[in-house]
Design an enzyme around this catalytic site. Structure first.
Site, short mmCIF file in Angstrom:
data_model
loop_
_atom_site.label_atom_id
_atom_site.label_comp_id
_atom_site.label_asym_id
_atom_site.label_seq_id
_atom_site.Cartn_x
_atom_site.Cartn_y
_atom_site.Cartn_z
N LYS A 237 0.85 -1.19 0.00
CA LYS A 237 0.00 0.00 0.00
C LYS A 237 0.89 1.24 0.00
O LYS A 237 1.74 1.42 0.88
CB LYS A 237 -0.86 -0.02 1.27
CG LYS A 237 -2.33 0.17 1.02
CD LYS A 237 -3.09 -0.03 2.30
CE LYS A 237 -4.51 0.43 2.17
NZ LYS A 237 -5.22 0.39 3.43
C1 E4P Z 1 -8.56 0.66 3.53
O1 E4P Z 1 -7.74 0.32 2.73
C2 E4P Z 1 -8.56 1.99 4.19
O2 E4P Z 1 -7.37 2.21 4.84
C3 E4P Z 1 -9.73 2.09 5.12
O3 E4P Z 1 -10.89 1.60 4.44
C4 E4P Z 1 -9.96 3.47 5.68
O4 E4P Z 1 -11.18 3.46 6.38
P1 E4P Z 1 -11.58 4.62 7.42
O5 E4P Z 1 -11.83 5.87 6.66
O6 E4P Z 1 -12.84 4.10 8.07
O7 E4P Z 1 -10.43 4.75 8.38
#
Ligand code: E4P
Length: 226
Positions: A84
């Site tokens: 990521k």
């Molecule tokens: C996933 O890859 C993201 O990091 C995550 O869905 C972020 O979600 P949030 O906005 O609820 O923290």
């Protein structure tokens, strides 16, 4: 549509996996903090051994060299690791390099269609628009998703749209209607997808009628006056 669970909690991942509909896992530093207490790389390896699918693990560096170095380490943990990378200038450069090396990437923290366009041009495996966080600032996350779907379709980009920051079941059905490739969501949302009050009411009625039918059969009558 692929379903990923958005958590680093091993118990939640196990529970989601046991449902038989899980295609992968996304983690981030905040989710690691929430899950707590173990070596990051070992933790990612444990997840990869639990789930047969892509597992996103995020770099912490924000400079090109640091991201590439971390990405190589993460990609070596397991073949299912997806690195990521944040959607910043050095991140786009890193995605281009990693893509040419055959390392899978999930371009994270996407909040605009132009960001998604650049990530696709750089060769990201996944783009993660954070639709819930867009909704949080009184803008439409679904409008963002629709724009990305249109742009990717216009140019036949291969980057998969991974809808992130999902907060409720409506986000999932709207993403599916738009043809998003992946929805990553908390375990609670996956469970909410199953629930419908009419299913519960209908099931209760069937069970009660079956009990009445059995009682009537045992009493020598089918309980229906003819
Ligand atoms: C996933 O890859 C993201 O990091 C995550 O869905 C972020 O979600 P949030 O906005 O609820 O923290």
């Amino acid at each position: 549509m692929k379903f990923f669970v958005d958590t680093a909690d091993l118990g939640e991942i196990k529970e989601a996996n046991e449902m038989g509909v899980l295609d992968g896992v996304t983690t981030n530093p905040s989710l690691m903090r929430k899950a707590g207490g173990s070596d990051f790389h070992e933790h990612i390896l444990k997840i990869c051994r639990m789930v047969d699918g892509d597992v996103s693990a995020e770099v912490i560096a924000t400079d090109y060299d640091g991201m590439i170095s971390e990405a190589h380490t993460l990609a070596n943990i397991h073949e299912n690791v997806v690195v990521k990378i944040p959607l910043i200038l050095d991140g786009i450069k890193a995605i281009r390099t990693l893509s040419s090396e055959g390392i899978k990437t999930n371009c994270t923290l996407c909040f605009s269609p132009n960001q998604a366009l650049i990530a696709a041009k750089a060769g990201a495996t996944y783009i993660s628009p954070f639709i819930g966080r867009v909704d949080d600032i009184s803008t439409s996350g679904m409008d963002l998703l629709e724009q990305i779907v249109t742009i990717y379709s216009n140019y036949d980009f291969q980057t998969q749209i991974l809808v992130a920051s999902i907060r409720h079941p409506l986000h999932v059905v709207e993403s599916a209607l738009m043809g998003a490739d992946v929805a990553t969501m908390p375990l609670t949302v996956i469970k909410q997808l199953i629930k419908h009050p009419l299913t519960d009411i209908g099931l209760e009625r069937f069970i009660n009628d079956w009990k009445a039918y059995q009682a009537a059969t045992e009493a020598g009558s089918n309980g229906v006056d003819v």
